[in-house]
Design a protein around this motif. Structure first.
Motif, PDB file in Angstrom:
ATOM      1  N   LYS A  53      52.986  12.409  51.908  1.00 31.02           N
ATOM      2  CA  LYS A  53      53.928  11.311  52.152  1.00 31.02           C
ATOM      3  C   LYS A  53      53.171   9.989  52.158  1.00 31.02           C
ATOM      4  O   LYS A  53      52.042   9.912  52.630  1.00 31.02           O
ATOM      5  CB  LYS A  53      54.638  11.499  53.497  1.00 31.02           C
ATOM      6  N   LEU A  54      53.784   8.940  51.646  1.00 29.64           N
ATOM      7  CA  LEU A  54      53.113   7.651  51.524  1.00 29.64           C
ATOM      8  C   LEU A  54      52.944   6.934  52.860  1.00 29.64           C
ATOM      9  O   LEU A  54      51.892   6.382  53.139  1.00 29.64           O
ATOM     10  CB  LEU A  54      53.848   6.752  50.539  1.00 29.64           C
ATOM     11  N   GLU A  55      53.995   6.909  53.673  1.00 28.99           N
ATOM     12  CA  GLU A  55      53.943   6.166  54.915  1.00 28.99           C
ATOM     13  C   GLU A  55      53.847   7.087  56.116  1.00 28.99           C
ATOM     14  O   GLU A  55      54.597   8.051  56.210  1.00 28.99           O
ATOM     15  CB  GLU A  55      55.197   5.299  55.065  1.00 28.99           C
ATOM     16  N   PRO A  56      52.929   6.784  57.040  1.00 27.17           N
ATOM     17  CA  PRO A  56      52.903   7.558  58.279  1.00 27.17           C
ATOM     18  C   PRO A  56      54.091   7.159  59.157  1.00 27.17           C
ATOM     19  O   PRO A  56      54.296   5.970  59.427  1.00 27.17           O
ATOM     20  CB  PRO A  56      51.579   7.177  58.932  1.00 27.17           C
ATOM     21  N   SER A  57      54.892   8.124  59.521  1.00 24.78           N
ATOM     22  CA  SER A  57      56.023   7.879  60.412  1.00 24.78           C
ATOM     23  C   SER A  57      56.216   9.140  61.246  1.00 24.78           C
ATOM     24  O   SER A  57      55.730  10.209  60.863  1.00 24.78           O
ATOM     25  CB  SER A  57      57.288   7.565  59.609  1.00 24.78           C
TER      26      SER A  57
END
Length: 66
Positions: free
Chosen positions: A29-33
């Motif tokens: 996944k591109l963004e850590p969330s």
């Protein structure tokens, strides 16, 4: 229902290294969330489906219906 690691040990090692680099967030996944923290929300939702059988997005885990 059972969840297990992928049997491909080389793949598991690469994914785990990616998890370390990203602080436990899915390396795919591109963004850590919060929803991307391993085990990601996407796979948790798949696990909840009694008819789902297959791998998580990054292929680290496999869910069987047995």
């Amino acid at each position: 229902m059972g969840v297990r690691l992928n049997e491909d040990k080389e793949l598991v090692a690469r994914i785990r290294e990616g998890l370390k680099r990203k602080g436990g967030y899915c390396p795919c996944k591109l963004e850590p969330s919060p929803s991307n923290k391993c085990i990601c929300q996407e796979f948790k939702d798949q696990i909840a489906d009694p008819n789902y059988e297959g791998y998580c997005h990054c292929m680290l885990y496999y869910k069987s219906r047995d």
